[in-house]
Structures are given as C-alpha cells and as structure tokens.
Scaffold this motif. Sequence first.
Motif, PDB file in Angstrom:
ATOM      1  N   PHE A  81       0.808  -1.207   0.000  1.00 38.95           N
ATOM      2  CA  PHE A  81       0.000   0.000   0.000  1.00 38.95           C
ATOM      3  C   PHE A  81       0.851   1.271   0.000  1.00 38.95           C
ATOM      4  CE2 PHE A  81      -2.793   3.154   2.114  1.00 38.95           C
ATOM      5  CZ  PHE A  81      -3.763   3.230   1.124  1.00 38.95           C
ATOM      6  N   ALA A  82       1.973   1.255   0.712  1.00 40.65           N
ATOM      7  CA  ALA A  82       2.837   2.439   0.755  1.00 40.65           C
ATOM      8  C   ALA A  82       3.386   2.760  -0.639  1.00 40.65           C
ATOM      9  CB  ALA A  82       3.986   2.218   1.730  1.00 40.65           C
ATOM     10  N   TYR A  83       3.752   1.726  -1.380  1.00 44.02           N
ATOM     11  CA  TYR A  83       4.253   1.940  -2.744  1.00 44.02           C
ATOM     12  C   TYR A  83       3.139   2.469  -3.653  1.00 44.02           C
ATOM     13  CZ  TYR A  83       8.341  -0.670  -1.245  1.00 44.02           C
ATOM     14  OH  TYR A  83       9.456  -1.080  -0.585  1.00 44.02           O
ATOM     15  N   TRP A  84       1.925   1.968  -3.449  1.00 46.44           N
ATOM     16  CA  TRP A  84       0.780   2.441  -4.225  1.00 46.44           C
ATOM     17  C   TRP A  84       0.526   3.917  -3.936  1.00 46.44           C
ATOM     18  CZ3 TRP A  84      -2.016   1.958  -8.287  1.00 46.44           C
ATOM     19  CH2 TRP A  84      -3.237   2.633  -8.373  1.00 46.44           C
ATOM     20  N   GLN A  85       0.623   4.317  -2.670  1.00 47.45           N
ATOM     21  CA  GLN A  85       0.406   5.715  -2.321  1.00 47.45           C
ATOM     22  C   GLN A  85       1.456   6.617  -2.962  1.00 47.45           C
ATOM     23  OE1 GLN A  85       0.234   5.574   1.977  1.00 47.45           O
ATOM     24  NE2 GLN A  85      -1.954   6.071   1.909  1.00 47.45           N
ATOM     25  N   GLU A  86       2.717   6.176  -2.952  1.00 45.76           N
ATOM     26  CA  GLU A  86       3.775   6.964  -3.595  1.00 45.76           C
ATOM     27  C   GLU A  86       3.500   7.123  -5.083  1.00 45.76           C
ATOM     28  OE1 GLU A  86       7.700   5.510  -2.918  1.00 45.76           O
ATOM     29  OE2 GLU A  86       7.349   5.261  -0.765  1.00 45.76           O
ATOM     30  N   PHE A  87       3.104   6.031  -5.729  1.00 44.40           N
ATOM     31  CA  PHE A  87       2.831   6.089  -7.164  1.00 44.40           C
ATOM     32  C   PHE A  87       1.630   6.981  -7.459  1.00 44.40           C
ATOM     33  CE2 PHE A  87       0.309   4.340 -10.720  1.00 44.40           C
ATOM     34  CZ  PHE A  87       1.140   4.736 -11.753  1.00 44.40           C
ATOM     35  N   SER A  88       0.546   6.824  -6.720  1.00 47.84           N
ATOM     36  CA  SER A  88      -0.658   7.618  -6.996  1.00 47.84           C
ATOM     37  C   SER A  88      -0.415   9.102  -6.703  1.00 47.84           C
ATOM     38  CB  SER A  88      -1.849   7.088  -6.214  1.00 47.84           C
ATOM     39  OG  SER A  88      -1.626   7.198  -4.835  1.00 47.84           O
ATOM     40  N   LYS A  89       0.381   9.411  -5.680  1.00 47.14           N
ATOM     41  CA  LYS A  89       0.722  10.803  -5.377  1.00 47.14           C
ATOM     42  C   LYS A  89       1.530  11.410  -6.519  1.00 47.14           C
ATOM     43  CE  LYS A  89       3.298  13.554  -2.032  1.00 47.14           C
ATOM     44  NZ  LYS A  89       4.164  13.500  -0.852  1.00 47.14           N
ATOM     45  N   CYS A  90       2.517  10.673  -7.014  1.00 45.44           N
ATOM     46  CA  CYS A  90       3.330  11.158  -8.130  1.00 45.44           C
ATOM     47  C   CYS A  90       2.474  11.350  -9.382  1.00 45.44           C
ATOM     48  CB  CYS A  90       4.462  10.180  -8.414  1.00 45.44           C
ATOM     49  SG  CYS A  90       5.463  10.610  -9.849  1.00 45.44           S
ATOM     50  N   TYR A  91       1.626  10.379  -9.646  1.00 44.05           N
ATOM     51  CA  TYR A  91       0.787  10.414 -10.851  1.00 44.05           C
ATOM     52  C   TYR A  91      -0.191  11.583 -10.809  1.00 44.05           C
ATOM     53  CZ  TYR A  91      -1.722   8.471 -14.842  1.00 44.05           C
ATOM     54  OH  TYR A  91      -2.281   8.282 -16.076  1.00 44.05           O
ATOM     55  N   ALA A  92      -0.696  11.911  -9.613  1.00 46.24           N
ATOM     56  CA  ALA A  92      -1.651  13.008  -9.486  1.00 46.24           C
ATOM     57  C   ALA A  92      -0.973  14.371  -9.611  1.00 46.24           C
ATOM     58  CB  ALA A  92      -2.365  12.913  -8.142  1.00 46.24           C
ATOM     59  N   GLN A  93       0.301  14.457  -9.235  1.00 41.20           N
ATOM     60  CA  GLN A  93       0.984  15.748  -9.218  1.00 41.20           C
ATOM     61  C   GLN A  93       1.717  16.085 -10.508  1.00 41.20           C
ATOM     62  OE1 GLN A  93       3.549  15.608  -5.836  1.00 41.20           O
ATOM     63  NE2 GLN A  93       1.909  15.977  -4.365  1.00 41.20           N
ATOM     64  N   THR A  94       1.893  15.138 -11.389  1.00 38.49           N
ATOM     65  CA  THR A  94       2.705  15.389 -12.573  1.00 38.49           C
ATOM     66  C   THR A  94       1.838  15.592 -13.814  1.00 38.49           C
ATOM     67  OG1 THR A  94       4.578  14.603 -13.877  1.00 38.49           O
ATOM     68  CG2 THR A  94       2.982  12.959 -13.172  1.00 38.49           C
ATOM     69  N   ASP A  95       2.422  16.299 -14.765  1.00 39.52           N
ATOM     70  CA  ASP A  95       1.766  16.470 -16.059  1.00 39.52           C
ATOM     71  C   ASP A  95       2.215  15.398 -17.044  1.00 39.52           C
ATOM     72  OD1 ASP A  95       0.405  18.728 -15.190  1.00 39.52           O
ATOM     73  OD2 ASP A  95       2.024  20.083 -15.817  1.00 39.52           O
ATOM     74  N   VAL A  96       3.390  14.810 -16.788  1.00 38.45           N
ATOM     75  CA  VAL A  96       3.955  13.786 -17.656  1.00 38.45           C
ATOM     76  C   VAL A  96       4.006  12.470 -16.870  1.00 38.45           C
ATOM     77  CG1 VAL A  96       5.946  13.137 -19.069  1.00 38.45           C
ATOM     78  CG2 VAL A  96       5.362  15.556 -18.768  1.00 38.45           C
ATOM     79  N   PRO A  97       3.124  11.523 -17.172  1.00 40.49           N
ATOM     80  CA  PRO A  97       3.084  10.268 -16.413  1.00 40.49           C
ATOM     81  C   PRO A  97       4.368   9.451 -16.479  1.00 40.49           C
ATOM     82  CG  PRO A  97       1.093  10.521 -17.695  1.00 40.49           C
ATOM     83  CD  PRO A  97       2.027  11.615 -18.123  1.00 40.49           C
ATOM     84  N   SER A  98       5.196   9.682 -17.498  1.00 46.80           N
ATOM     85  CA  SER A  98       6.431   8.915 -17.610  1.00 46.80           C
ATOM     86  C   SER A  98       7.435   9.276 -16.512  1.00 46.80           C
ATOM     87  CB  SER A  98       7.060   9.127 -18.986  1.00 46.80           C
ATOM     88  OG  SER A  98       7.422  10.478 -19.155  1.00 46.80           O
ATOM     89  N   GLN A  99       7.208  10.353 -15.782  1.00 47.83           N
ATOM     90  CA  GLN A  99       8.087  10.717 -14.674  1.00 47.83           C
ATOM     91  C   GLN A  99       7.867   9.803 -13.465  1.00 47.83           C
ATOM     92  OE1 GLN A  99       7.275  14.837 -13.901  1.00 47.83           O
ATOM     93  NE2 GLN A  99       8.620  15.551 -15.551  1.00 47.83           N
TER      94      GLN A  99
END
Length: 99
Positions: free
Chosen positions: A15-33
Amino acid sequence: MASGFGYHGGVPRCFAYWQEFSKCYAQTDVPSQCTAQADDYLECLHHTKEIARAKTVKNEFIRKAEHQAHDRRKAADILADGVIVGVGLIQRGEATHSK
C-alpha cells in the motif's frame, strides 16, 4: 488495489508503494516521470527482480559446484591409477632415461 485492505484486514503490504505512485501520478503532467514509483509498486506485487536475482545466484552456485566436482573427479582419477603415480615418483607419459 481495489479496496485498500489486505486479506486479513489492515493495510496491505504494498500500500505504501501504491500511495507513492498515486501521489506522483496526481501531481505530474507527464506520467512517464512516475516510472520509478510504478516499478517499485510492481516489484512489491510480483517480486520479478527478486526472483530473477535468486535464479542467477542459484545458477552460479550450481556452475561452481559442477566445476569443483569435475576438478575433484580429475584428481581422483589420477590418484586411482596408482599410489606411486600420485606421489610423483614415476612420471606418466614420459620415457625413463637411464644413466
């Protein structure tokens, strides 16, 4: 990751890894980051890199064991020809020269 709960209640292991990924995905304009976070989450779920590393270590161990067994077999064959040959008093394959 549908419910956010593990099999026995509580927080699931990844779950912690999922939260990190979803936080990054929500904050970025480029999903490849977010590929590093996605890779961490997928590794936590499937352990693909860990399994590959374990296979590599196992194969190397087997290769070294076979090499050592081959060397020991070779030494045992030489010693099995005779004790005198093993001591080195008689040279195998060479003609003896008399003085």
